[in-house]
Design a protein around this motif. Structure first.
Motif, short mmCIF file in Angstrom:
data_model
loop_
_atom_site.label_atom_id
_atom_site.label_comp_id
_atom_site.label_asym_id
_atom_site.label_seq_id
_atom_site.Cartn_x
_atom_site.Cartn_y
_atom_site.Cartn_z
N THR A 554 12.56 -9.19 57.12
CA THR A 554 12.27 -10.23 56.25
C THR A 554 10.78 -10.73 56.54
N SER A 555 10.54 -10.72 57.56
CA SER A 555 9.22 -11.32 58.09
C SER A 555 8.22 -10.20 57.27
N TRP A 556 8.44 -9.21 57.42
CA TRP A 556 7.55 -7.86 56.65
C TRP A 556 7.49 -7.91 55.22
N GLY A 557 8.42 -8.95 54.56
CA GLY A 557 8.57 -8.72 53.06
C GLY A 557 9.69 -7.97 52.54
N LEU A 558 10.70 -7.72 53.20
CA LEU A 558 12.00 -7.07 52.44
C LEU A 558 12.90 -8.19 51.93
N ARG A 559 12.37 -8.73 50.81
CA ARG A 559 13.14 -10.02 50.22
C ARG A 559 12.80 -9.91 48.89
N MET A 560 13.36 -10.75 48.05
CA MET A 560 12.88 -10.93 46.66
C MET A 560 13.81 -12.39 46.30
N ALA A 561 13.88 -12.86 44.72
CA ALA A 561 14.59 -13.88 44.35
C ALA A 561 15.00 -13.34 43.05
N TRP A 562 16.22 -14.12 42.73
CA TRP A 562 16.82 -14.22 41.26
C TRP A 562 16.60 -15.39 40.79
N LEU A 563 16.13 -15.54 39.72
CA LEU A 563 16.29 -16.90 38.88
C LEU A 563 17.35 -16.87 37.82
N VAL A 564 18.42 -17.73 37.77
CA VAL A 564 19.55 -17.82 37.07
C VAL A 564 19.35 -19.19 36.22
N LEU A 565 19.34 -18.84 34.86
CA LEU A 565 18.70 -19.95 34.09
C LEU A 565 20.30 -20.92 33.59
N ASP A 566 19.87 -22.17 33.37
CA ASP A 566 21.26 -22.99 33.05
C ASP A 566 21.80 -22.40 31.94
N GLY A 567 23.37 -22.68 32.00
CA GLY A 567 24.27 -22.46 30.80
C GLY A 567 24.06 -23.53 29.79
N LYS A 568 25.03 -23.71 28.94
CA LYS A 568 25.06 -24.65 27.64
C LYS A 568 25.65 -25.90 28.26
N LEU A 569 26.81 -25.65 28.86
CA LEU A 569 27.72 -26.79 29.38
C LEU A 569 26.98 -27.48 30.53
#
Length: 584
Positions: A554-569
């Protein structure tokens, strides 16, 4: 007598008063979920292990930290007050955090860290989860000492789907450095080389009798004959997967990552950093005139150095004698030791992993996404970055430093939290929404590595519409050596629908997927020189970190991220940030 006359009669009033008083004294949790309050004081504490005393960062002066106990459906309010010089944040590992991404905890992902003298209240509700999880610091290497168990009991009146245990015992594995772990990783990042390995493994903070100067620092599990114990196993070690066994005893696996599994018996458990496993231990029917070591040591697949030592605790039977004050001298009892697999025994690791299956029954269904909206293929593994100009490094060559990447991107943490940047609409200069869905340059991932081992650096996210069903194949690479990686996804559980060795074949491998009862979890081992396929439903709005739970990677960069958008409700939208959210 009319209704009004009846309601005002003395006899009715007595009954009503009795009923009201009775209701008032019945605990709130007998009817519904409750709010539980905890206070975490981040403070320094002198602790001695291996005859070495040092000041470590702790919660409430405890090492390991305090146990959190709640029931499914409960709300938790945990106030964290930072009294140390380090910035701090706490992650509630495995908690789904539905709509409450602000309480997830990874520094610079969902929040800025809590600075010295500041505090923050983590506020979340446990929805649809029960079992064993854990909490830990989620900034730099502070989780080496800042961690503790989370025990989520079923709703009141709901039984376990297995034998009710006589007692329940958390067993949490950790690592101990005589040096300051913050200095260890700081030096490694400066030199570009691998960090110094730990000096010992621990069980509930104790190294045990196989280490020098540690006979008194031994965890002892005292049991009665003929009883069933639920052992809540947690791997909070920083950098090592572990084999665990108890001499002359069989363990029945009943849960993994707070998900009930089809029970099976085993002599040895494989548990990776970030994973939890609940097992039933049935003790011998009569006092055995012996004590038994329970030991753990690493499962190693990489080429780097590692802590090649063994932690031990002692399983001790209570001697129930009719004679008053009689005590059997334990030192004179025969001591049995378990036989653990070899350090590189991938066959044993694979055999254990392949037995894990979801219960997949009416009460606990396995809701595996049968239809996939978006397919992703991620390569994960080590690589290099060039040294700074006119400097030499201790990486694979004098001109390179160790790095790690997903799809050849080594993830750089921003100085503003990703979730705050997204929610405020000010993402420019913080991240870009174009993380590659597959490697830009395909190659033979498990064959001879390419000549160019350099990785790119950046802060890129995958953006998903609400309720997208995702299939992700994670492929280990042989660049700088194949290695098993425990990948942890924040905010979601996922189903492990397939795995194999060598390169993933998109034409033939999906036909072998298990879409009926695959194991559901939050942290999965990508096999060394192999691949794993997972599926999940993106039904939780927010920014969700995914990373290797080997802290050095993780310290060396083996990481990423997901952005989940809002739903309608309304119940599909991220809640607004709390007023006390830490500022950067």
């Amino acid at each position: 007598m009319g209704v009004l006359d009846h309601l005002s009669s003395p006899s009715f009033l007595k009954v009503f008063l009795f009923y009201f008083i009775t209701i008032a004294f019945i605990p709130e949790h007998a009817f519904a979920a409750i709010t539980r309050h905890y206070k975490f004081e981040i403070k320094l504490q002198n602790v001695t292990r291996l005859c070495h005393t040092k000041s470590i960062v702790t919660v409430n002066g405890q090492f390991p930290g305090p146990r959190i106990i709640a029931r499914e459906g409960d709300r938790l309010l945990i106030k964290v007050v930072n009294h140390v010089q380090n910035n701090i944040s706490i992650h509630w590992h495995g908690i789904r955090q539905l709509q409450t991404g602000w309480a997830d905890g990874p520094a610079y992902v969902t929040q800025c860290p809590i600075q010295t003298g500041q505090s923050y209240v983590y506020n979340y509700t446990i929805v649809g989860q029960r079992g064993t999880l854990f909490w830990h610091a989620h900034i730099s290497w502070l989780r080496s000492t800042v961690y503790g168990p989370i025990v989520i009991l079923p709703k009141r009146g709901v039984p376990y789907p297995f034998t009710k245990p006589f007692n329940e015992v958390p067993i949490i594995f950790g690592e101990w450095w005589n040096a300051d772990p913050e200095a260890v990783i700081s030096q490694a990042l400066q030199t570009g080389g691998g960090p110094n390995v730990s000096d010992a493994y621990t069980i509930n903070g104790l190294p045990g009798p196989l280490y020098n100067c540690s006979a008194k620092d031994t965890f002892k599990l005292k049991v009665k004959p003929g009883k069933t114990y639920l052992l809540r196993l947690i791997n909070a070690a920083l950098n090592d997967q572990l084999f665990f066994s108890i001499a002359n005893h069989t363990l029945k696996v009943v849960e993994a990552d707070a998900i009930y599994v089809k029970p099976f018996d085993t002599d040895t458990i494989l548990i990776s950093p970030g994973q939890t496993t609940n097992v039933l231990l049935k003790t011998k029917p009569k006092f055995p005139n012996a004590t038994f070591l329970m030991t753990a040591r690493p499962y190693v697949t990489g080429l780097g150095t590692f802590d090649n030592s063994t932690v031990a605790g002692i399983l001790e039977y209570e001697f129930l004698s009719k004679a008053p004050h009689s005590k059997l001298p334990m030192k004179k009892l025969q001591l049995f030791k378990p036989t653990l697999p070899a350090l590189n025994d991938t066959a044993s690791a694979t055999k254990f992993t392949s037995k894990l299956r979801s219960l997949a029954n009416a009460q606990f269904p396995a809701n595996v996404p049968q239809k996939v909206d978006k397919h992703f293929f991620f390569t994960i593994g080590l690589g290099t970055n060039p040294c700074q100009r006119n400097k030499t490094c201790q990486g694979p060559t004098n001109a390179t430093r160790f790095s790690a990447s997903v799809n050849n991107i080594s993830f750089a943490l921003p100085t503003t939290a990703l979730l705050q940047a997204h929610f405020s609409g000010q993402s420019n200069g913080v991240y870009s929404p174009d993380f590659p869905t597959r490697p830009l340059i395909p190659f033979n991932y498990t064959g001879n590595p390419p000549n160019n081992t350099n990785v790119n650096n950046g802060t890129k996210l995958v953006v998903l519409p609400f309720n997208t069903s995702v299939e992700l194949v994670m492929q280990d690479t042989s660049i700088l050596g194949a290695e098993s990686h425990p990948l942890h996804l924040h905010g979601f559980n996922f189903f492990v629908v397939g795995r194999g060795f060598g390169n993933f074949d998109p034409n033939s491998d999906p036909a072998k997927y298990n879409l009926v009862d695959p194991i559901e979890r939050n942290t999965v081992n990508v096999p060394s020189g192999g691949w794993v396929a997972i599926r999940f439903l993106a039904d939780n709005p927010g920014v969700w970190f995914m990373h290797c739970h080997l802290e050095v990677h993780t310290s060396w960069g083996l990481r990423m991220a997901w952005l989940v958008l809002d739903g309608k409700l309304p119940n599909q939208k991220l809640l607004p940030p709390p007023a006390d959210l830490p500022k950067c």
